[in-house]
Design a protein around this motif. Structure first.
Motif, short mmCIF file in Angstrom:
data_model
loop_
_atom_site.label_atom_id
_atom_site.label_comp_id
_atom_site.label_asym_id
_atom_site.label_seq_id
_atom_site.Cartn_x
_atom_site.Cartn_y
_atom_site.Cartn_z
N HIS A 1 -12.66 1.39 -9.89
CA HIS A 1 -12.80 2.66 -9.17
C HIS A 1 -12.85 3.79 -10.20
O HIS A 1 -12.02 3.87 -11.10
N THR B 1 -2.29 2.43 -8.55
CA THR B 1 -1.59 1.17 -8.34
C THR B 1 -0.91 0.83 -9.65
O THR B 1 -1.57 0.73 -10.69
N ASP C 1 -6.32 -2.81 -6.42
CA ASP C 1 -7.27 -1.77 -6.03
C ASP C 1 -6.57 -0.42 -6.04
O ASP C 1 -5.34 -0.34 -5.98
N ALA C 2 -7.35 0.63 -6.12
CA ALA C 2 -6.80 2.00 -6.06
C ALA C 2 -7.82 2.89 -5.37
O ALA C 2 -9.02 2.80 -5.63
N SER C 3 -7.32 3.73 -4.48
CA SER C 3 -8.21 4.66 -3.79
C SER C 3 -8.57 5.82 -4.71
O SER C 3 -8.05 5.94 -5.83
N GLU C 4 -9.46 6.67 -4.25
CA GLU C 4 -9.84 7.84 -5.05
C GLU C 4 -8.60 8.67 -5.34
O GLU C 4 -7.86 9.06 -4.43
N GLY D 1 -9.75 6.21 -9.18
CA GLY D 1 -8.43 5.63 -9.03
C GLY D 1 -7.93 5.04 -10.33
O GLY D 1 -8.68 4.87 -11.30
N GLY E 1 -5.92 7.67 -6.39
CA GLY E 1 -4.71 6.89 -6.17
C GLY E 1 -4.31 6.12 -7.40
O GLY E 1 -5.08 5.98 -8.37
N LEU F 1 -2.96 -1.84 -3.03
CA LEU F 1 -3.72 -0.61 -2.91
C LEU F 1 -2.77 0.57 -3.02
O LEU F 1 -1.97 0.82 -2.12
N ASP F 2 -2.82 1.27 -4.16
CA ASP F 2 -1.92 2.41 -4.40
C ASP F 2 -0.46 1.97 -4.25
O ASP F 2 0.38 2.70 -3.71
N GLU G 1 0.82 -1.21 0.00
CA GLU G 1 0.00 0.00 0.00
C GLU G 1 0.86 1.26 0.00
O GLU G 1 2.05 1.23 0.28
N ASP G 2 0.20 2.38 -0.31
CA ASP G 2 0.77 3.73 -0.13
C ASP G 2 2.12 3.90 -0.81
O ASP G 2 3.06 4.47 -0.24
#
Length: 302
Positions: free
Chosen positions: A277, A254, A247-250, A280, A252, A224-225, A202-203
């Motif tokens: 998303h 990946t 997955d990817a956040s708003e 994302g 964000g 995630l990202d 992540e991140d």
């Protein structure tokens, strides 16, 4: 306490004339108890050391006043020695199987300046809230005949998930797998099971996952990202969601993930599941040479 120790803690008596306490120990609840201390313990704790990890012992405490009068026995309690880890690990550590098991309690954060080196044969148990988070580096380098095992402390099936391992290791200017091998987190010849997600990246974190079994988790690998990562030559199976989840956040991203030569099968949802998303972005994936089959819903969802 450290590995091979148990700390016995009790509430102090309220009487003013208490001179101290005696601590008693047995290897069985109904067995013969022996006194551990040779002089009265004046605090409300006692460390029993030199123990074999995971062997269970039972304890009770008696109080003694200034006239030598001794109280009735407290209720007995039990415990076992282990290498407990909690909070932030600010210094580098070497997790050796001689100190098995390593028990993850709550969020255990590897500081960005720290490197946790996990040796072949190490056993890591996650409490239900146990979550190993790498802001620094985790080098879990097992061997084909001596793997590193991450598993839930409790055998509760779907109700017994620990939170797993999350990698947030930001490798500056990463461009190759060798960059991550040197400066990032690596999981090689591991077995990771009973987790919410076996390994999450992540991140902007980067990791290498190879020659590893991720099975019986809620999800095998969760991205995630995430930054550049390499996932190859693994067995990813029998997870109750998908084997690998992208997955990817708003807003964000990946990106730059290589998924090669894995066996991804018998997962309850998809082998590889790219979640949709609107805001994302998931991009620059290389997926080749994998064997993907017998996943209940499908192989790859994009």
């Amino acid at each position: 306490p450290t590995s091979h120790e148990i700390e016995v803690i009790w509430d102090k008596n309220s009487e003013d004339d208490i001179a101290g306490y005696n601590v008693w120990k047995s290897s069985s609840k109904d067995g013969a108890f022996v006194q551990l201390n040779t002089s009265l313990v004046t605090s409300n704790s006692y460390i029993d050391d030199g123990l074999t990890n995971v062997e269970i012992f039972y304890y009770y405490v008696t109080a003694q006043d200034e006239n030598g009068n001794i109280s009735t026995d407290s209720e007995s309690t039990f415990g076992f020695a282990a290498s407990y880890r909690g909070g932030t690990l600010i210094s580098s550590e070497n997790w050796d199987p001689d100190d098995n098991p390593f028990i993850i309690v709550g969020d255990v954060i590897v500081d960005e300046a720290a490197v946790i080196t996990i040796q072949p044969g190490a056993l890591i148990w996650g409490f239900l809230d146990g979550h190993l988070i790498a802001e620094g580096q985790i080098k879990a380098l097992g061997k084909e005949d001596n793997k590193i095992t991450f598993v839930s402390f409790f055998d509760l099936g779907d109700e017994g998930y620990w939170k797993g391992v999350t990698v947030k290791t930001d490798v500056t200017s990463v461009s190759t797998e060798s960059d991550i091998l040197e400066n990032g987190s690596v999981f090689d010849h591991c077995v990771i099971t009973d987790a919410e997600y076996g390994i999450s990246i992540e991140d902007g974190g980067s990791a290498i996952i190879k020659n590893t079994e991720l099975s019986g988790n809620n999800g095998g690998v969760y991205l995630l990202d995430s930054g550049m990562s390499f996932i190859h030559d693994n067995q990813i199976k029998l997870n109750t969601q998908s084997g690998i989840i992208g997955d990817a956040s708003e807003n964000g991203v990946t990106q730059r993930v290589t998924i090669n030569d894995n066996q991804i099968n018998t997962n309850v949802e998809y082998g590889i599941n790219f979640l949709g998303h609107i805001s994302g972005t998931i991009r620059d994936f290389t997926i080749q040479g994998n064997t993907i089959g017998d996943n209940d819903i499908g192989g790859i969802r994009s």
